[in-house]
Design a protein around this motif. Structure first.
Motif, mmCIF file in Angstrom:
data_model
loop_
_atom_site.group_PDB
_atom_site.id
_atom_site.type_symbol
_atom_site.label_atom_id
_atom_site.label_comp_id
_atom_site.label_asym_id
_atom_site.label_seq_id
_atom_site.Cartn_x
_atom_site.Cartn_y
_atom_site.Cartn_z
ATOM 1 N N TYR A 27 0.829 -1.212 0.000
ATOM 2 C CA TYR A 27 0.000 0.000 0.000
ATOM 3 C C TYR A 27 0.861 1.258 0.000
ATOM 4 O O TYR A 27 0.484 2.281 -0.595
ATOM 5 N N PHE A 28 2.037 1.210 0.633
ATOM 6 C CA PHE A 28 2.883 2.398 0.773
ATOM 7 C C PHE A 28 3.922 2.528 -0.340
ATOM 8 O O PHE A 28 4.711 3.469 -0.319
ATOM 9 N N ILE A 29 3.970 1.609 -1.307
ATOM 10 C CA ILE A 29 5.054 1.543 -2.294
ATOM 11 C C ILE A 29 4.552 1.982 -3.653
ATOM 12 O O ILE A 29 3.441 1.630 -4.075
ATOM 13 N N VAL A 30 5.403 2.734 -4.359
ATOM 14 C CA VAL A 30 5.086 3.143 -5.732
ATOM 15 C C VAL A 30 5.430 2.010 -6.687
ATOM 16 O O VAL A 30 4.586 1.522 -7.441
ATOM 17 N N ASP A 31 6.719 1.579 -6.702
ATOM 18 C CA ASP A 31 7.175 0.463 -7.539
ATOM 19 C C ASP A 31 7.015 -0.816 -6.730
ATOM 20 O O ASP A 31 7.779 -1.074 -5.792
ATOM 21 N N LYS A 32 6.019 -1.625 -7.067
ATOM 22 C CA LYS A 32 5.690 -2.801 -6.261
ATOM 23 C C LYS A 32 6.770 -3.870 -6.285
ATOM 24 O O LYS A 32 6.817 -4.729 -5.406
ATOM 25 N N GLY A 33 7.609 -3.832 -7.282
ATOM 26 C CA GLY A 33 8.663 -4.850 -7.374
ATOM 27 C C GLY A 33 9.858 -4.579 -6.494
ATOM 28 O O GLY A 33 10.745 -5.424 -6.362
ATOM 29 N N LYS A 34 9.915 -3.395 -5.866
ATOM 30 C CA LYS A 34 11.047 -3.012 -5.025
ATOM 31 C C LYS A 34 10.598 -2.861 -3.570
ATOM 32 O O LYS A 34 9.422 -2.594 -3.318
ATOM 33 N N PRO A 35 11.525 -3.032 -2.603
ATOM 34 C CA PRO A 35 11.151 -2.879 -1.201
ATOM 35 C C PRO A 35 10.864 -1.425 -0.848
ATOM 36 O O PRO A 35 11.188 -0.494 -1.590
ATOM 37 N N PHE A 36 10.259 -1.214 0.336
ATOM 38 C CA PHE A 36 9.898 0.139 0.776
ATOM 39 C C PHE A 36 11.146 0.952 1.093
ATOM 40 O O PHE A 36 12.081 0.481 1.729
ATOM 41 N N SER A 37 11.115 2.189 0.644
ATOM 42 C CA SER A 37 12.120 3.183 0.990
ATOM 43 C C SER A 37 11.478 4.546 0.794
ATOM 44 O O SER A 37 10.412 4.673 0.171
ATOM 45 N N SER A 52 10.856 -2.201 7.257
ATOM 46 C CA SER A 52 10.412 -2.691 5.943
ATOM 47 C C SER A 52 9.073 -2.120 5.504
ATOM 48 O O SER A 52 8.752 -2.124 4.312
ATOM 49 N N SER A 53 8.241 -1.618 6.446
ATOM 50 C CA SER A 53 6.980 -0.964 6.102
ATOM 51 C C SER A 53 6.655 0.082 7.164
ATOM 52 O O SER A 53 7.004 -0.094 8.339
ATOM 53 N N PRO A 54 5.996 1.169 6.813
ATOM 54 C CA PRO A 54 5.632 2.194 7.801
ATOM 55 C C PRO A 54 4.644 1.633 8.831
ATOM 56 O O PRO A 54 3.766 0.827 8.502
ATOM 57 N N HIS A 55 4.779 2.080 10.084
ATOM 58 C CA HIS A 55 3.855 1.660 11.141
ATOM 59 C C HIS A 55 3.908 2.667 12.280
ATOM 60 O O HIS A 55 4.864 3.434 12.415
ATOM 61 N N LYS A 62 12.165 -10.503 15.462
ATOM 62 C CA LYS A 62 13.381 -11.068 14.855
ATOM 63 C C LYS A 62 13.022 -11.994 13.698
ATOM 64 O O LYS A 62 13.632 -11.937 12.631
ATOM 65 N N GLU A 63 12.001 -12.857 13.933
ATOM 66 C CA GLU A 63 11.586 -13.776 12.865
ATOM 67 C C GLU A 63 11.056 -12.994 11.671
ATOM 68 O O GLU A 63 11.339 -13.321 10.515
ATOM 69 N N TYR A 64 10.260 -11.957 11.964
ATOM 70 C CA TYR A 64 9.719 -11.157 10.885
ATOM 71 C C TYR A 64 10.816 -10.449 10.100
ATOM 72 O O TYR A 64 10.778 -10.366 8.869
ATOM 73 N N ALA A 65 11.823 -9.946 10.823
ATOM 74 C CA ALA A 65 12.932 -9.268 10.148
ATOM 75 C C ALA A 65 13.684 -10.224 9.236
ATOM 76 O O ALA A 65 14.027 -9.897 8.100
ATOM 77 N N ILE A 66 13.896 -11.459 9.728
ATOM 78 C CA ILE A 66 14.621 -12.457 8.928
ATOM 79 C C ILE A 66 13.820 -12.806 7.677
ATOM 80 O O ILE A 66 14.331 -12.836 6.552
ATOM 81 N N THR A 67 12.512 -13.091 7.892
ATOM 82 C CA THR A 67 11.674 -13.472 6.740
ATOM 83 C C THR A 67 11.520 -12.325 5.752
ATOM 84 O O THR A 67 11.553 -12.539 4.531
ATOM 85 N N LYS A 93 14.579 -12.090 3.726
ATOM 86 C CA LYS A 93 14.606 -13.168 2.736
ATOM 87 C C LYS A 93 13.679 -12.843 1.569
ATOM 88 O O LYS A 93 14.035 -13.035 0.399
ATOM 89 N N ILE A 94 12.477 -12.337 1.902
ATOM 90 C CA ILE A 94 11.528 -11.993 0.839
ATOM 91 C C ILE A 94 12.084 -10.881 -0.043
ATOM 92 O O ILE A 94 11.992 -10.934 -1.280
ATOM 93 N N ASP A 95 12.670 -9.864 0.612
ATOM 94 C CA ASP A 95 13.249 -8.762 -0.169
ATOM 95 C C ASP A 95 14.374 -9.237 -1.065
ATOM 96 O O ASP A 95 14.483 -8.826 -2.224
ATOM 97 N N SER A 96 15.219 -10.124 -0.533
ATOM 98 C CA SER A 96 16.321 -10.642 -1.351
ATOM 99 C C SER A 96 15.802 -11.469 -2.515
ATOM 100 O O SER A 96 16.316 -11.391 -3.637
ATOM 101 N N GLN A 97 14.710 -12.255 -2.258
ATOM 102 C CA GLN A 97 14.124 -13.045 -3.346
ATOM 103 C C GLN A 97 13.506 -12.142 -4.402
ATOM 104 O O GLN A 97 13.610 -12.415 -5.606
ATOM 105 N N LYS A 98 12.862 -11.061 -3.936
ATOM 106 C CA LYS A 98 12.302 -10.116 -4.906
ATOM 107 C C LYS A 98 13.397 -9.480 -5.746
ATOM 108 O O LYS A 98 13.258 -9.341 -6.971
ATOM 109 N N ARG A 99 14.444 -9.077 -5.081
ATOM 110 C CA ARG A 99 15.561 -8.489 -5.841
ATOM 111 C C ARG A 99 16.133 -9.489 -6.834
ATOM 112 O O ARG A 99 16.489 -9.133 -7.960
#
Length: 433
Positions: free
Chosen positions: A91-101, A139-142, A220-225, A228-234
């Motif tokens: 929801y917060f991302i312009v380019d959906k293929g890239k992680p949030f920044s 990884s996402s705004p909160h 911690k688990e969420y950060a790891i996963t 991993k998801i971000d690296s797989q997307k990249r």
């Protein structure tokens, strides 16, 4: 924006005692190390009163409890409840293929979500709302929000009646108390999710599945996963970007494969030749090893011979010293003989001269006797001593040992010097005639 079916509003709660509240305050204000947070990005703290900005979260909670006349502050009491408000990261991302920044953030959607969330918190929790922080460094705004679990409870107060002795009366009053277990119930949680989802519905966010069995992962688990998801997307993006050059390289690879096949066949031939050379070298190596073994045996024999020769050399040197001493002795003996020979040689010269002279005298005497008419018997008698002298001289001239020389030197009829030759008695006898 993508299909709204995939975009959800998210809300989670957590009960905090005094110790947990202090830790949460440090975590949310980044006064402690947060592994999954980007230190280059800032956080935004929301204070609902100006005086709260200079206080810690626990101090704000104490001040708010004093204002609300909250009693029964037990040590193990739940001091606050933490709310985490967010939405599906896409929801917060312009380019959906890239992680949030911040560069890839949909700033309009982020601002709308932030404003509606804060307004809903103010309306929902009113005076019990303590603080809130907006985090954009993960990884996402909160939003982390905190409120006091305060409820009104009826408390009965006993007091004595003065009109009647020993009588006690009781009355009921309302008091504010911390009681999280009375607030956080299943029905309250369902209502909380429904209210927040209804507020976010205008932004295209929907409520999550009711009675879902999904469980929230720890940080911690969420950060790891998430990493991993971000690296797989990249990786997927890089693979998509690399697909075109891969197709172009496919033809080159096929050509290179054909070349490699040719080179492999040539290499196989070279390998077979090398194997043959290796076999030949192995046989030569065996021969060399045999030669080396033989040479080692010969070397041992040569060493033994050298040792024996060294012994012989030492023995020969000792014998040489003996021979050298003998030669020295012989040399001294020869030197003595040479000295004697020199003496005999001088004497020999003198005797030779005498012999020559006497020989001439004998010849003259023979000639003289021949001229005289003497009887033969007288001639022989006169010549006897001359004949003896002649024989002695001849024997001396033939022999050269020291004994003859000694005999000759001791003969009475031979004078020792040449001056006596003229006074020879034989010549005097002959001259008388």
């Amino acid at each position: 924006m993508e299909d709204s079916k995939k975009l959800y509003s998210i809300i989670r709660i957590k009960k905090l005692n005094k110790r947990a509240l202090l830790s949460a305050d440090k975590h949310n204000k980044r006064k402690m190390n947060v592994p999954n947070a980007d230190g280059t990005k800032k956080i935004k703290s929301i204070y609902f009163r100006k005086e709260d900005a200079s206080e810690t979260l626990l101090e704000t909670a104490y001040c708010r409890m004093d204002e609300l006349n909250v009693s029964a502050k037990r040590k193990d009491a739940i001091f606050a409840i933490e709310l985490l408000l967010t939405a599906t990261p896409e929801y917060f991302i312009v380019d959906k293929g890239k992680p949030f920044s911040l560069d890839n953030a949909d700033k309009v959607a982020l601002q709308k979500w932030y404003q509606k969330s804060i307004e809903w918190l103010k309306v929902k929790f009113k005076k019990t709302l303590l603080q809130a922080q907006l985090h954009l460094d993960e990884s996402s705004p909160h939003i982390h929000a905190f409120f006091l679990p305060v409820i009104e409870k009826v408390v009965s107060i006993k007091h004595s009646n003065h009109s009647h002795e020993n009588s006690v009366e009781s009355s009921s009053v309302f008091e504010n108390k911390l009681c999280a277990k009375d607030i956080v119930t299943k029905s309250w949680l369902y209502t909380l999710h429904d209210e927040y989802a209804g507020e976010m519905k205008s932004l295209g966010l929907k409520r999550g599945k009711l009675h879902s069995q999904a469980k929230h992962s720890e940080l911690k688990e969420y950060a790891i996963t998430s990493k991993k998801i971000d690296s797989q997307k990249r990786r997927l993006l890089s693979l998509e970007n690399d697909e075109k050059p891969l197709k172009e390289n496919k033809e080159k690879l096929t050509l290179q494969g054909k070349k490699l096949e040719k080179t492999t066949s040539l290499l196989q031939q070279e390998i077979s030749e090398l194997k043959e050379q290796v076999e030949v070298s192995k046989s030569k190596e065996k021969q060399l090893n045999n030669v080396i073994q033989k040479m080692k045996c010969d070397l041992v024999i040569i060493k033994e011979q050298i040792i024996s020769l060294n012994h012989q050399k030492e023995h020969a040197l000792k014998e040489g010293e003996v021979i050298k001493q003998k030669l020295h002795d012989k040399k001294q003996e020869v030197d003595g003989l040479e000295a004697k020979y020199d003496k005999h040689f001088v004497f020999f010269k003198q005797v030779s001269m005498l012999a020559k002279t006497y020989t001439e005298e004998v010849v003259n005497a023979e000639n003289l006797l021949a001229n005289f008419s003497l009887p033969l018997t007288l001639q022989k008698r006169l010549l006897v001593p001359l004949d003896k002298m002649k024989k002695l001289y001849e024997n001396y001239l033939v022999g050269s040992n020291g004994e003859q020389t000694k005999k000759l030197s001791n003969y009475k009829d031979i004078p020792g010097k040449s001056k006596v030759i003229a006074n020879s008695p034989v010549l005097k006898r002959i001259k008388r005639f």
